[in-house]
Design an enzyme around this catalytic site. Structure first.
Site, PDB file in Angstrom:
ATOM      1  N   LEU A 239       0.848  -1.426  -0.190  1.00 28.09           N
ATOM      2  CA  LEU A 239       0.181  -0.218  -0.362  1.00 28.09           C
ATOM      3  C   LEU A 239       1.014   1.233  -0.140  1.00 28.09           C
ATOM      4  O   LEU A 239       1.886   1.292   1.325  1.00 28.09           O
ATOM      5  CB  LEU A 239      -1.002  -0.074   0.905  1.00 28.09           C
ATOM      6  CG  LEU A 239      -1.353  -1.190   0.892  1.00 28.09           C
ATOM      7  CD1 LEU A 239      -2.296  -1.422   2.572  1.00 28.09           C
ATOM      8  CD2 LEU A 239      -2.902  -1.805   0.456  1.00 28.09           C
ATOM      9  N   ASP A 240       0.477   1.831  -1.618  1.00 35.79           N
ATOM     10  CA  ASP A 240       1.562   2.945  -1.607  1.00 35.79           C
ATOM     11  C   ASP A 240       1.050   4.234  -0.382  1.00 35.79           C
ATOM     12  O   ASP A 240       0.070   4.744  -0.445  1.00 35.79           O
ATOM     13  CB  ASP A 240       1.782   3.615  -2.957  1.00 35.79           C
ATOM     14  CG  ASP A 240       2.621   4.759  -2.958  1.00 35.79           C
ATOM     15  OD1 ASP A 240       4.131   5.214  -3.087  1.00 35.79           O
ATOM     16  OD2 ASP A 240       1.959   6.037  -3.012  1.00 35.79           O
ATOM     17  N   GLU A 277       3.162   1.329   3.255  1.00 32.50           N
ATOM     18  CA  GLU A 277       4.448   2.054   2.975  1.00 32.50           C
ATOM     19  C   GLU A 277       3.952   3.670   3.691  1.00 32.50           C
ATOM     20  O   GLU A 277       3.003   3.904   3.382  1.00 32.50           O
ATOM     21  CB  GLU A 277       4.804   2.818   2.144  1.00 32.50           C
ATOM     22  CG  GLU A 277       5.906   3.417   1.617  1.00 32.50           C
ATOM     23  CD  GLU A 277       6.108   4.404   0.527  1.00 32.50           C
ATOM     24  OE1 GLU A 277       7.268   5.217   0.244  1.00 32.50           O
ATOM     25  OE2 GLU A 277       5.083   4.615  -0.714  1.00 32.50           O
ATOM     26  N   ASP A 303      13.977   3.235   7.745  1.00 30.01           N
ATOM     27  CA  ASP A 303      15.587   3.328   9.424  1.00 30.01           C
ATOM     28  C   ASP A 303      16.170   2.185   8.910  1.00 30.01           C
ATOM     29  O   ASP A 303      17.455   3.188   8.673  1.00 30.01           O
ATOM     30  CB  ASP A 303      14.614   3.592  10.449  1.00 30.01           C
ATOM     31  CG  ASP A 303      13.777   5.045  10.831  1.00 30.01           C
ATOM     32  OD1 ASP A 303      13.776   5.535  10.075  1.00 30.01           O
ATOM     33  OD2 ASP A 303      14.055   4.999  12.111  1.00 30.01           O
ATOM     34  N   PHE A 304      15.914   1.291   8.428  1.00 25.11           N
ATOM     35  CA  PHE A 304      16.741   0.212   8.111  1.00 25.11           C
ATOM     36  C   PHE A 304      18.037   0.933   6.911  1.00 25.11           C
ATOM     37  O   PHE A 304      18.734   0.880   7.357  1.00 25.11           O
ATOM     38  CB  PHE A 304      16.089  -0.638   7.896  1.00 25.11           C
ATOM     39  CG  PHE A 304      16.967  -2.077   7.245  1.00 25.11           C
ATOM     40  CD1 PHE A 304      17.699  -2.947   8.686  1.00 25.11           C
ATOM     41  CD2 PHE A 304      17.596  -2.476   6.019  1.00 25.11           C
ATOM     42  CE1 PHE A 304      18.441  -3.920   7.955  1.00 25.11           C
ATOM     43  CE2 PHE A 304      18.469  -3.293   5.545  1.00 25.11           C
ATOM     44  CZ  PHE A 304      18.894  -3.707   6.662  1.00 25.11           C
ATOM     45  N   HIS A 372      12.725   1.159  -5.292  1.00 26.82           N
ATOM     46  CA  HIS A 372      12.817   2.406  -6.459  1.00 26.82           C
ATOM     47  C   HIS A 372      13.099   3.490  -5.680  1.00 26.82           C
ATOM     48  O   HIS A 372      13.187   3.580  -6.762  1.00 26.82           O
ATOM     49  CB  HIS A 372      11.357   1.979  -7.180  1.00 26.82           C
ATOM     50  CG  HIS A 372      10.541   2.169  -6.073  1.00 26.82           C
ATOM     51  ND1 HIS A 372       9.474   1.042  -5.379  1.00 26.82           N
ATOM     52  CD2 HIS A 372       9.080   3.057  -5.961  1.00 26.82           C
ATOM     53  CE1 HIS A 372       8.687   2.209  -4.827  1.00 26.82           C
ATOM     54  NE2 HIS A 372       8.019   3.379  -5.401  1.00 26.82           N
ATOM     55  N   ASP A 373      12.079   3.696  -4.519  1.00 31.65           N
ATOM     56  CA  ASP A 373      12.203   4.936  -4.180  1.00 31.65           C
ATOM     57  C   ASP A 373      13.459   5.349  -3.768  1.00 31.65           C
ATOM     58  O   ASP A 373      13.858   6.956  -4.129  1.00 31.65           O
ATOM     59  CB  ASP A 373      11.059   4.987  -2.923  1.00 31.65           C
ATOM     60  CG  ASP A 373       9.969   5.690  -3.198  1.00 31.65           C
ATOM     61  OD1 ASP A 373       9.646   6.411  -4.047  1.00 31.65           O
ATOM     62  OD2 ASP A 373       9.169   4.948  -2.164  1.00 31.65           O
TER      63      ASP A 373
END
Length: 570
Positions: A239-240, A277, A303-304, A372-373
Site C-alpha cells: 500500500l503506497d 509504506e 530507518d533500516f 525503487h524510491d
C-alpha cells in the site's frame, strides 16, 4: 445485465455500448443503472450533454489507453492451474521488488515469466510488482495511474497478468502487487467528473487527496483491494504512502482493509498480506486489532535503509543526517525504528513511536538496502553499485538478508547491476512533460546538484538506460556478489537463527572509531568490518559465510579484510 455507475455529479447519464446508447435510471445516493446487453467490446458513459464518452471508473481493460473506451473482462474466463496453491506466509520470507518495464528488454509480463527461475534460484518467496494499473503514455514508474482496476496494455493487459501470477505460483512464488490509493495521476483522471473522489480541501505531495469522507469512495478502494486477491489470485498488496491517506472516520480505512482482507483470506484458505509504506514510524499500523492497532501484517522501515546507507557511503545530507553513527544501525536492528519518539533534524520535530520489542515479531518490518524510491529519487538514479565496491555491496546484502527483518531486494541488486534506475515518464502532453522535467531540475538544484546531470524524465533514453543488463550476471564481481546472495538465502533456509522473529534474541556491539560492527542473533554472530583496512576482532566460531576468501581464523579471534563480513556459528 444490470450495469451500475456512481455519478452523483451528473444530471443525466447514458451508457454507450458497442455504438448503441442506453439511457440510465437514477437511483439513490448518486447511483445510476441500466439493463443492457453485455459483455460489451467497447463501452463508456455519457454525462449530461457531453458527446464524448468517458471510460468506466471501474474499467477492467483500456486497450486504447486511459482516454479510450472500456472493455468488459470476465475474470473467471482464465484457465488457472494454481488450484493446489496454498500461499506463503510473510514470516521467514524474502521479497523481490521489480518494475516490469525495466526488468526485461521487452518490458512485459510474459517476458518477466522467463526470468522467474532466476528468482527461484535466489531463494525469493515473494515477487512484488510496482504498480501496473492504467496510466497515460508508454512507460512510467506506475505511480501516475488513473485506472485503478485495469492492467496496463503496455505490460500485456489483464490476461497476461493472470498468466504471470499463475506462472509464479507454479514455481512456488507468491505475488505482491503495489497499489496506489492516495492520489491519482495528472493525465486521464476522469473520476472527478463522476463524483467527489478527490478532497478539494486537502492535498499531498502528488495532488489532491482522495476523499475518504465518502462511503462510496471508500468502497471503491476496498473493492479494488479485493479484486487483486480474488480475481487475479495475488497474495498480497503493498500500500503506497499510507501516511497520505487523510481519514478522520472512527475506523481508519487501513483497519477496514485489514478486516476485509482477513475475511477474504479465511474464505480463500490462503494467507493474504497487506504491507504499508509509511514514513510515520507508527507501530499502530502493525499492532493487532485486539491490542488497539489496525492489524496490518507489515510495514516498510526506511530507518533500516538510512542506517545501512550511511554506514556504507558516509552520506549524511538531508534525512541521512541523524544516521551518521553506527549507534543508529545498532538501534534499528535491535529496536526496529531509530526514530521512535526521538527528535528528527530533517523534520525538525519528534518523530515516530517505539516498537513493542517484547511482543512484536521482527518480520512485520520490511527492509531494503535499496528500493525503487531510494534509488530513483536520487538526482541521477544511481544504485549503491555506482559508488561502492564489491565488499561493501556484500556487507549490505549480509545486513539485509541475515538481519532480523523481512528482506526486500530491488531488481538487479543481487549482482550489483551497473545500470541506473532513474525517474522516467512519457506524458503525451508537452506542457505536462516540460513541467515534470523542469520541476525535477529545480528540486535537485536546491540540493546542490548540477542541473546538467539530472536526466530528463521525458527522454526515451532515461527509460531505456534503466533497463537491467542481464549479461552482467556471470562476470567478475557481479558473479561473486550473486553467489553471496544465494548463500545468504541458503543460510536463512538452513539455520533458524536467521528467521527467528524475536527482538529479545538480538544484540549488537560496535566500535565507532575502528568501524567494526557485530550483530548477535541467537547462536550466530554477524561480524562486519566497515573499515578500509584489515583488522582482527576477538570473535570466534565456525564460519558459516565469509564475503571475502581472505577471512581467516586467528589465535585471537578472526581477521577480516577491508570491507568484509563473516557469519559465525558461536
Amino acid at each position: 445485465m444490470i450495469r451500475e455507475l456512481w455519478a452523483p455529479r451528473a444530471g443525466a447519464v447514458a451508457l454507450l455500448a458497442d455504438g448503441q446508447t442506453h439511457p440510465m435510471t437514477a437511483g439513490e445516493n448518486g447511483w445510476w443503472s441500466v439493463d443492457a446487453p453485455a459483455p460489451a467490446s467497447a463501452y463508456g458513459f455519457l454525462l449530461d450533454d457531453d458527446e464524448t464518452p468517458l471510460p468506466d471508473p471501474r474499467s477492467r481493460r483500456q486497450p486504447d489507453g486511459v482516454h479510450g473506451l472500456s472493455r468488459d473482462v470476465d475474470p473467471a474466463g482464465f484457465a488457472w492451474t494454481d488450484g493446489a496453491w496454498t500461499g506463503r506466509q510473510l514470516a521467514g520470507g524474502m521479497i523481490y521488488e521489480l518494475h516490469l518495464g525495466t526488468f526485461t528488454p521487452d518490458g512485459t509480463l510474459d517476458s518477466a515469466i522467463d526470468r522467474l527461475d532466476h528468482l527461484v534460484s535466489l531463494g525469493v518467496d515473494f515477487v512484488e510488482l510496482l504498480p501496473v494499473n492504467g496510466f497515460n503514455g508508454t512507460h512510467n514508474w506506475g505511480y501516475d495511474g488513473v485506472a485503478w482496476f485495469t492492467v496496463s496494455e503496455t505490460y500485456g493487459g489483464p490476461e497476461a497478468y493472470q498468466r504471470f501470477v499463475d506462472a509464479c505460483h507454479a514455481r512456488g512464488l507468491a505475488v505482491i502487487q503495489d497499489v496506489v490509493h492516495n492520489h491519482l495521476g495528472p493525465s486521464g483522471n476522469y473520476l472527478p467528473r463522476f463524483g467527489p473522489y478527490l478532497h478539494e480541501a486537502s492535498a499531498n505531495t502528488w495532488g489532491s487527496s482522495v476523499n475518504l469522507d465518502s462511503p462510496e469512495v471508500r468502497r471503491f478502494i476496498l473493492d479494488n483491494v479485493a479484486m487483486w486477491m480474488r480475481d487475479y489470485h495475488v497474495d498480497g498488496l503493498r500500500l503506497d504512502a499510507v501516511h497520505a491517506l487523510i481519514d478522520t472516520s472512527p475506523k481508519h480505512l487501513l483497519q477496514e482493509m485489514a478486516e476485509e482482507t482477513d475475511a477474504l483470506s479465511a474464505y480463500l484458505g490462503r494467507p493474504l498480506i497487506l504491507i504499508a509504506e509509511s514514513d510515520l514510524n507508527d507501530p499502530k499500523l502493525i499492532t493487532p486489532r485486539e491490542a488497539g492497532g489496525y492489524g496490518l501484517p507489515a510495514q516498510w522501515s526506511d530507518d533500516f535503509h538510512h542506517a545501512v546507507h550511511v554506514a556504507l557511503t558516509g552520506e549524511v545530507t538531508g534525512y541521512y543526517a541523524d544516521f551518521a553513527k553506527l549507534e543508529s544501525l545498532a538501534k534499528v536492528l535491535t529496536k526496529g525504528f531509530y526514530h521512535d519518539g526521538t527528535f528528527s533534524s530533517f523534520r525538525e520535530r519528534d518523530h515516530g513511536g517505539p516498537v513493542d520489542t517484547e511482543n512484536m515479531p521482527t518480520w512485520r518490518l520490511v527492509v531494503a538496502n535499496q528500493n525503487h524510491d531510494q534509488i530513483g529519487n536520487r538526482a541521477i538514479g544511481d544504485r549503491l553499485s555506482a559508488s561502492l565496491d564489491y565488499g561493501q555491496l556484500a556487507i549490505a546484502a549480509v545486513l539485509t538478508l541475515a538481519g532480523p527483518f523481512t528482506p526486500m531486494l530491488f531488481m538487479g541488486e543481487e549482482w550489483g547491476a551497473s545500470t541506473p534506475w532513474q525517474f522516467f515518464t512519457s506524458h503525451p502532453e508537452p506542457e505536462l512533460g516540460t513541467a515534470t522535467a523542469e520541476g525535477r531540475i529545480r528540486e535537485f538544484e536546491k540540493m546542490g546538484w548540477d542541473p546538467a546531470v539530472v536526466p530528463d524524465p521525458q527522454a526515451p533514453s532515461t527509460f531505456t538506460n534503466s533497463k537491467l543488463d542481464w549479461s552482467e550476471l556471470q562476470s567478475g564481481d557481479h558473479a561473486r556478489l550473486l553467489a553471496v546472495y544465494r548463500a545468504l538465502a541458503r543460510l536463512r533456509a538452513e539455520h533458524p537463527e536467521f528467521t527467528d522473529p524475536r527482538f529479545t534474541q538480538i544484540d549488537a556491539e560496535f566500535d565507532e572509531d575502528a568501524r567494526w560492527f557485530v550483530l548477535h542473533r541467537g547462536g550466530a554472530s554477524i561480524v562486519i568490518n566497515f573499515a578500509a583496512s584489515e583488522q582482527e576482532l576477538p570473535h570466534s566460531g565456525r564460519v558459516l559465510l565469509a564475503t571475502d576468501a581472505a577471512t581467516a581464523l586467528t589465535p585471537g579471534g578472526i581477521s577480516l579484510p577491508a570491507h568484509s563480513a563473516v557469519i559465525l556459528a558461536r
